[in-house]
Design a protein around this motif. Structure first.
Motif, PDB file in Angstrom:
ATOM      1  N   ASP A  89       8.951  10.896 113.513  1.00 22.90           N
ATOM      2  CA  ASP A  89       8.392  12.192 113.875  1.00 22.90           C
ATOM      3  C   ASP A  89       8.528  13.105 112.674  1.00 22.90           C
ATOM      4  OD1 ASP A  89      10.627  14.535 114.665  1.00 22.90           O
ATOM      5  OD2 ASP A  89      11.414  12.493 114.736  1.00 22.90           O
ATOM      6  N   ASN A  90       7.615  14.046 112.576  1.00 26.41           N
ATOM      7  CA  ASN A  90       7.632  15.001 111.465  1.00 26.41           C
ATOM      8  C   ASN A  90       8.713  16.038 111.730  1.00 26.41           C
ATOM      9  OD1 ASN A  90       7.135  17.105 109.605  1.00 26.41           O
ATOM     10  ND2 ASN A  90       4.997  16.482 109.440  1.00 26.41           N
ATOM     11  N   ARG A  91       9.805  15.937 111.011  1.00 26.68           N
ATOM     12  CA  ARG A  91      10.952  16.801 111.268  1.00 26.68           C
ATOM     13  C   ARG A  91      10.700  18.245 110.860  1.00 26.68           C
ATOM     14  NH1 ARG A  91      15.769  12.931 109.116  1.00 26.68           N
ATOM     15  NH2 ARG A  91      17.081  14.702 109.705  1.00 26.68           N
ATOM     16  N   ASP A  92       9.678  18.458 110.011  1.00 28.77           N
ATOM     17  CA  ASP A  92       9.301  19.833 109.679  1.00 28.77           C
ATOM     18  C   ASP A  92       8.695  20.551 110.883  1.00 28.77           C
ATOM     19  OD1 ASP A  92      10.149  19.520 107.099  1.00 28.77           O
ATOM     20  OD2 ASP A  92       8.149  19.267 106.238  1.00 28.77           O
ATOM     21  N   ASN A  93       8.177  19.765 111.830  1.00 35.81           N
ATOM     22  CA  ASN A  93       7.471  20.353 112.977  1.00 35.81           C
ATOM     23  C   ASN A  93       8.296  20.342 114.262  1.00 35.81           C
ATOM     24  OD1 ASN A  93       5.304  20.663 111.265  1.00 35.81           O
ATOM     25  ND2 ASN A  93       4.238  18.825 111.963  1.00 35.81           N
ATOM     26  N   PRO A 152      10.020  14.613 105.447  1.00 35.09           N
ATOM     27  CA  PRO A 152      10.345  14.911 106.840  1.00 35.09           C
ATOM     28  C   PRO A 152      10.162  13.731 107.797  1.00 35.09           C
ATOM     29  CG  PRO A 152       8.096  15.567 106.407  1.00 35.09           C
ATOM     30  CD  PRO A 152       8.621  14.945 105.127  1.00 35.09           C
ATOM     31  N   THR A 153       9.760  12.554 107.257  1.00 35.54           N
ATOM     32  CA  THR A 153       9.363  11.467 108.166  1.00 35.54           C
ATOM     33  C   THR A 153      10.472  10.494 108.526  1.00 35.54           C
ATOM     34  OG1 THR A 153       8.533  10.244 106.228  1.00 35.54           O
ATOM     35  CG2 THR A 153       6.932  11.531 107.485  1.00 35.54           C
ATOM     36  N   CYS A 154      11.423  10.259 107.643  1.00 35.22           N
ATOM     37  CA  CYS A 154      12.444   9.249 107.931  1.00 35.22           C
ATOM     38  C   CYS A 154      13.516   9.810 108.866  1.00 35.22           C
ATOM     39  CB  CYS A 154      13.093   8.755 106.643  1.00 35.22           C
ATOM     40  SG  CYS A 154      14.379   7.515 106.928  1.00 35.22           S
ATOM     41  N   THR A 205      18.290   8.848  97.133  1.00 35.06           N
ATOM     42  CA  THR A 205      17.971   8.555  98.525  1.00 35.06           C
ATOM     43  C   THR A 205      18.529   9.660  99.410  1.00 35.06           C
ATOM     44  OG1 THR A 205      19.958   7.188  98.785  1.00 35.06           O
ATOM     45  CG2 THR A 205      17.918   6.050  98.210  1.00 35.06           C
ATOM     46  N   GLY A 206      17.867   9.864 100.543  1.00 38.53           N
ATOM     47  CA  GLY A 206      18.297  10.905 101.463  1.00 38.53           C
ATOM     48  C   GLY A 206      19.409  10.471 102.386  1.00 38.53           C
ATOM     49  N   CYS A 207      19.805   9.202 102.321  1.00 40.76           N
ATOM     50  CA  CYS A 207      20.898   8.675 103.141  1.00 40.76           C
ATOM     51  C   CYS A 207      21.506   7.477 102.432  1.00 40.76           C
ATOM     52  CB  CYS A 207      20.386   8.298 104.543  1.00 40.76           C
ATOM     53  SG  CYS A 207      19.581   6.683 104.630  1.00 40.76           S
ATOM     54  N   PRO A 208      22.595   6.912 102.941  1.00 46.87           N
ATOM     55  CA  PRO A 208      23.268   5.822 102.227  1.00 46.87           C
ATOM     56  C   PRO A 208      22.620   4.446 102.362  1.00 46.87           C
ATOM     57  CG  PRO A 208      24.486   6.366 104.205  1.00 46.87           C
ATOM     58  CD  PRO A 208      23.413   7.412 104.065  1.00 46.87           C
ATOM     59  N   ASN A 209      21.499   4.331 103.074  1.00 47.72           N
ATOM     60  CA  ASN A 209      20.879   3.023 103.245  1.00 47.72           C
ATOM     61  C   ASN A 209      20.319   2.463 101.942  1.00 47.72           C
ATOM     62  OD1 ASN A 209      20.857   2.181 106.256  1.00 47.72           O
ATOM     63  ND2 ASN A 209      20.425   4.366 106.259  1.00 47.72           N
ATOM     64  N   GLY A 210      20.051   3.313 100.969  1.00 46.99           N
ATOM     65  CA  GLY A 210      19.772   2.839  99.617  1.00 46.99           C
ATOM     66  C   GLY A 210      18.394   2.266  99.382  1.00 46.99           C
ATOM     67  N   CYS A 211      17.361   2.772 100.079  1.00 49.95           N
ATOM     68  CA  CYS A 211      16.023   2.199  99.928  1.00 49.95           C
ATOM     69  C   CYS A 211      15.480   2.294  98.501  1.00 49.95           C
ATOM     70  CB  CYS A 211      15.060   2.867 100.906  1.00 49.95           C
ATOM     71  SG  CYS A 211      15.421   2.489 102.640  1.00 49.95           S
ATOM     72  N   ALA A 212      15.848   3.301  97.750  1.00 49.36           N
ATOM     73  CA  ALA A 212      15.393   3.425  96.362  1.00 49.36           C
ATOM     74  C   ALA A 212      16.407   2.823  95.383  1.00 49.36           C
ATOM     75  CB  ALA A 212      15.129   4.888  96.005  1.00 49.36           C
ATOM     76  N   ARG A 213      17.327   2.034  95.895  1.00 44.31           N
ATOM     77  CA  ARG A 213      18.330   1.296  95.115  1.00 44.31           C
ATOM     78  C   ARG A 213      19.133   2.203  94.153  1.00 44.31           C
ATOM     79  NH1 ARG A 213      13.688  -1.942  95.105  1.00 44.31           N
ATOM     80  NH2 ARG A 213      13.227  -1.602  92.910  1.00 44.31           N
ATOM     81  N   PRO A 214      19.719   3.294  94.667  1.00 47.36           N
ATOM     82  CA  PRO A 214      20.463   4.211  93.800  1.00 47.36           C
ATOM     83  C   PRO A 214      21.754   3.606  93.257  1.00 47.36           C
ATOM     84  CG  PRO A 214      20.841   4.782  96.084  1.00 47.36           C
ATOM     85  CD  PRO A 214      19.771   3.729  96.079  1.00 47.36           C
ATOM     86  N   TYR A 215      22.242   2.556  93.922  1.00 48.53           N
ATOM     87  CA  TYR A 215      23.533   1.976  93.527  1.00 48.53           C
ATOM     88  C   TYR A 215      23.428   1.093  92.291  1.00 48.53           C
ATOM     89  CZ  TYR A 215      24.166   3.521  98.327  1.00 48.53           C
ATOM     90  OH  TYR A 215      24.177   4.279  99.488  1.00 48.53           O
ATOM     91  N   MET A 216      22.208   0.911  91.772  1.00 46.33           N
ATOM     92  CA  MET A 216      22.023   0.201  90.506  1.00 46.33           C
ATOM     93  C   MET A 216      21.611   1.160  89.395  1.00 46.33           C
ATOM     94  SD  MET A 216      22.764  -2.903  91.374  1.00 46.33           S
ATOM     95  CE  MET A 216      22.279  -3.832  89.920  1.00 46.33           C
ATOM     96  N   ALA A 217      21.534   2.452  89.690  1.00 44.80           N
ATOM     97  CA  ALA A 217      21.071   3.442  88.723  1.00 44.80           C
ATOM     98  C   ALA A 217      22.202   3.907  87.813  1.00 44.80           C
ATOM     99  CB  ALA A 217      20.470   4.643  89.451  1.00 44.80           C
ATOM    100  N   GLU A 218      21.824   4.463  86.670  1.00 48.06           N
ATOM    101  CA  GLU A 218      22.826   5.100  85.812  1.00 48.06           C
ATOM    102  C   GLU A 218      23.332   6.376  86.463  1.00 48.06           C
ATOM    103  OE1 GLU A 218      22.150   4.632  81.332  1.00 48.06           O
ATOM    104  OE2 GLU A 218      20.112   4.756  82.137  1.00 48.06           O
TER     105      GLU A 218
END
Length: 648
Positions: free
Chosen positions: A60-64, A458-460, A497-510
Motif C-alpha cells: 500500500d502507498n504509505r504516503d496516502n 512509500p511502497t515497501c 536500504t530502508g530496513c535490515p533485510n538488505g535488498c540493495a546488499r549494503p553489507y558488502m558496501a564500503e
C-alpha cells in the motif's frame, strides 16, 4: 499430495504458520484463485503468501495512509528474467502496462528483474496475462523457491564463458521453475503461453531421482508440497567478473573453460545471504563458502543435491533462521558438503583457483565481439522514469521501438542495450541526449555511479525509513563534504536500504546505510570496491541530520592515514573501528578547514542557509568545477549583495 520431508531435529517443534499455508494451497492455487475473482481491493493474508510465488507482493502507498480509511492498496509485480534478459517486445509491454495500470515508472531490481508498482487488484490478471503473452513471466520471482538466476549482463559474443553463463542461468532457472499448473490456470485461464522449448537435458534432470533428490509422483518433483523453507538465490558468473556479488547467493556457479574456450564445468560456492533483523543477533549477513568443482555433465544433479539438502534440513520452524546460510553456519562446511555428496552420489572435486574478483558495470559503449555494439546506461537507484528534463523512460521506449533491440538488466540496477548496429550508434546517442540522459559514464558522479538503494518508502511494507528517495541528496551531501575536506575526486561504494533485510546488499558496501528508525540509519563500514569482504556495523542509529558531523572525522582520518591507492573500505578494515572511534572522539569539528584555510574565520554553531531546489544543481556544479565548498560560494555572493546594497 507428497509431503516434503522434515529433518529429525525439526520434527519435535511446530512448523511455522506459512508451512501450513503452502500445504493447504493445492500447489499454489488457493485461496488466491478464489479471492482473485472477488470484488475487493486487496487479498487476505493467506492469499498474499501464495501470491508471492506467482511473482507479486501486495503493498500500500504509505504516503496516502489516512487514519480511519482503507489503505491505498496496490500490487508490485516482479519479472523472472534470468541473466537480466528483457526482449524488446517484453520491455515495450512493461512500459505500456506501467502507464495503463501502474505508477508510470519501472524499477530495475538488484537481481536483474523488472518491477511494476501500483497495480490494482482488479487489473492484476490482465497485467500478468499481458506479460506472459509477450515473452515474460513472473512465476517464481518471489516466494519460498528459487528466485531470479543472475549472470553478468555483458553480451560478449567473442568470450564463450559469458555465453555459457547466460545459457546455464536460463537452464538452471528452468530446472527449478515450479511445475504446478496453477500459474497458467489463474492468469491465462489454463492456456499455457507459447515460449521457448525447455532443453531436453533440463527436463530429464528434473525427473532423475538421484539418491532421493526428487519426489517421483509429485506435481512438484523437486520442491514437494511445502516448497523451500525460505527464498533461494543462485548466480552464474565467469572468473574475475563480480558484477553479480558472487558471495551473496545460496549457490554461485563460476564457469570454467579450457584453453580453447570449451566448457569444462563449474566452481561452486554456497551459503551466502544478507538478510537480517535488527537486535536479533541470531540473524546475520554471511558470505558464501567454496564447495568445490563439478563437471558440466553433473551440474544439474549438483544443484538438485544442494537444493534437496536445504529443502530437507533447512529450518521450517523459525523463518528468521530458515535461509541456507544458517544451515551451513550451524553444520559447518564439512558436514554440509557431506550431505550434498550423499544426494549427489559422488565426491565433489577440489575448487579450482580463480583470478581476483573485480566489479564491472559495463557503462558506455563497447564492442560485442561480433561487429555489433552494446551500450550501458546508468539508472540512478534503478528507477526508470520521466522527471523534468531527464526523460529516461521516454528515451528507452523510443530506442527499443525504433531499433527493436533487447536489453540486459544489471545487478547494480542499470540497463545494457545490445545487438546495436554501429550505423545506429549516433541516432541512439542523439535520442538519449535530447531526453537529457548522460551518455558519458565518466561524467556521472562516482558516488552515484557506484551506489544502490532499495525502493523502501512509500511502497515497501517492511521499510523503517527512506532509501531510494533519500540517497540522491545524501550522496550530494557526502560529495560536498568530501570537496570541503579537499577530496573532490574521492569515491566509494555506497548502498542504502530502508530496513535490515538488505535488498540493495549494503553489507558488502564500503559505506552501508541500513534503516534502523525513522530518519536514522545503522552505518556499516569495511566492504571493498569489488565486493569481496563483508562490512561490519559501526554505528547503530545515526540521525541523518547529523551526517556531516558524523563522517567529517572519519573522512579526515582516511585522508591523513590512508596508504597509496587504498580504498575507503580497505582503510576501515586495516585501521579497525577502535582507532576510527578514538580519532573521531578526539577530533574537533571544523579543525581540518581551520588548518587548511587559516585566514578564514569560522563561527561556531553557524546557522545553516538553504537554497531553492532549482538553484542547488547549479551551485553544486560550480563548487565541483572550482573545487571549493558551496558555502564559500554562497558567502561570497552574500558579501557582494550586501556590499552593493551598502554602496547604493
Amino acid at each position: 499430495m507428497v509431503q516434503t520431508p522434515v529433518s529429525p531435529e525439526k520434527k519435535a517443534k511446530k512448523p511455522s504458520k506459512l508451512e501450513g499455508i503452502k500445504e493447504r494451497s493445492n500447489f499454489l492455487r488457493e485461496p488466491l484463485a478464489t479471492e482473485l475473482a472477488q470484488d475487493t481491493t486487496h487479498f487476505s493474508e493467506e492469499a498474499i503468501q501464495i501470491l508471492k510465488f506467482h511473482g507479486s507482493y501486495q503493498q500500500d502507498n504509505r504516503d496516502n495512509r489516512v487514519k480511519g480509511q482503507e489503505k491505498d492498496y496496490g500490487m508490485m509485480l516482479r519479472t523472472r528474467s534470468p541473466g537480466g534478459f528483457v526482449p524488446s517486445q517484453l520491455y515495450l509491454t512493461l512500459d505500456r502496462l506501467s502507464e495503463e495500470y501502474g505508477n508510470h515508472t519501472l524499477r530495475i531490481t538488484t537481481r536483474q528483474g523488472m518491477q511494476l508498482h501500483g497495480i490494482l487488484k482488479k487489473n492484476l490478471q490482465e497485467t500478468i496475462s499481458a506479460l506472459i503473452k509477450n515473452m515474460g513471466s513472473t512465476l517464481g520471482a518471489c516466494g519460498d523457491l528459487n528466485r531470479n538466476v543472475m549472470a553478468p549482463p555483458a553480451p560478449y559474443k567473442d568470450k564463450p564463458e559469458y555465453q555459457y553463463a547466460w545459457e546455464y542461468a536460463e537452464k538452471i532457472a528452468d530446472l527449478l521453475t515450479p511445475q504446478t499448473g496453477a500459474y497458467y490456470e489463474i492468469w491465462l485461464d489454463g492456456e499455457k503461453a507459447i515460449s521457448g522449448s525447455e532443453a531436453p537435458e533440463v527436463k530429464a534432470a528434473r525427473q532423475r531421482n538421484d539418491n532421493g533428490t526428487i519426489f517421483q509422483d509429485s506435481v512438484e518433483p523437486i520442491y514437494g508440497t511445502h516448497y523451500m523453507p525460505r527464498k533461494f538465490k543462485i548466480s552464474v558468473t565467469v572468473p574475475g567478473d563480480n558484477s553479480i556479488d558472487v558471495y551473496t547467493h545460496d549457490i554461485s556457479l563460476v564457469v570454467i573453460t579450457d584453453e580453447s574456450g570449451e566448457l569444462e564445468g563449474f566452481n561452486v560456492l554456497a551459503g551466502g545471504g544478507l538478510g537480517r533483523t535488527h537486535n536479533k543477533e541470531e540473524t546475520f549477513a554471511r558470505m558464501s563458502d567454496e564447495i568445490g568443482f563439478v563437471a558440466k555433465d553433473d551440474i544439474y544433479d549438483l544443484v538438485k543435491a544442494i537444493v534437496a539438502t536445504q529443502r530437507d534440513y533447512g529450518d521450517r520452524v523459525s523463518r528468521r533462521h530458515a535461509r541456507m546460510k544458517y544451515l551451513i553456519n550451524d553444520w559447518g562446511v564439512k558436514k554440509f558438503k557431506a550431505q550434498v555428496e550423499e544426494y549427489f552420489g559422488k565426491k565433489i572435486a577440489k575448487y579450482r583457483k580463480l583470478p581476483q574478483w573485480q566489479y564491472k558495470d559495463f557503462l558506455g559503449w563497447h564492442e560485442q565481439g561480433d561487429g555489433k555494439l552494446f551500450f550501458g546506461i546508468s539508472v540512478e537507484n534503478g528507477r526508470i522514469k520521466d522527471e523534468g528534463k531527464f526523460q529516461l523512460k521516454t528515451a528507452l521506449k523510443e530506442i527499443v521501438s525504433q531499433f527493436e533491440i533487447p536489453m540486459r538488466l544489471t545487478a547494480n540496477h542499470n540497463v545494457i542495450l545490445y545487438e546495436i548496429d554501429p550505423a545506429n550508434k549516433e541516432a541512439i546517442e542523439n535520442i538519449l541526449v535530447e531526453r537529457g540522459i548522460e551518455t558519458n559514464p565518466d561524467a556521472i558522479d562516482t558516488l552515484t555511479r557506484y551506489s544502490m538503494a532499495c525502493p523502501a518508502m512509500p511502497t515497501c511494507g517492511l521499510a523503517i525509513t527512506e532509501s531510494e528517495r533519500a540517497l540522491p541528496k545524501i550522496s550530494d551531501r557526502i560529495r560536498q563534504l568530501l570537496i570541503t575536506l579537499g577530496m573532490p575526486d574521492e569515491y566509494f561504494v555506497i548502498r542504502m536500504t530502508g530496513c535490515p533485510n538488505g535488498c540493495a546488499r549494503p553489507y558488502m558496501a564500503e559505506l552501508g546505510f541500513v534503516g534502523s528508525a525513522p530518519g536514522k540509519y545503522q552505518i556499516w563500514l569495511g566492504g571493498t570496491p569489488d565486493q569481496t569482504e563483508l562490512a561490519q556495523p559501526y554505528e547503530q542509529k545515526m540521525p541523518i541530520d547529523e551526517l556531516e558531523s558524523f563522517f567529517e572525522p572519519i573522512f579526515v582520518y582516511f585522508k591523513r592515514d590512508r596508504k597509496a591507492k587504498e580504498s575507503f573500505g580497505v582503510f576501515c578494515n586495516r585501521v579497525g573501528f577502535d582507532a576510527i572511534r578514538k580519532f573521531s572522539a578526539d577530533y574537533k569539528l571544523g579543525s581540518y578547514m581551520e588548518e587548511t584555510t587559516p585566514k578564514r574565520k569560522f563561527r561556531k554553531n553557524q546557522k545553516r542557509v538553504s537554497v531553492p531546489d532549482e538553484l542547488f544543481p547549479r551551485l553544486k556544479e560550480a563548487a565541483q568545477t572550482e573545487g571549493r565548498p558551496m558555502n564559500q560560494i554562497i558567502a561570497e555572493a552574500l558579501n557582494d549583495y550586501f556590499t552593493k546594497k551598502t554602496e547604493a
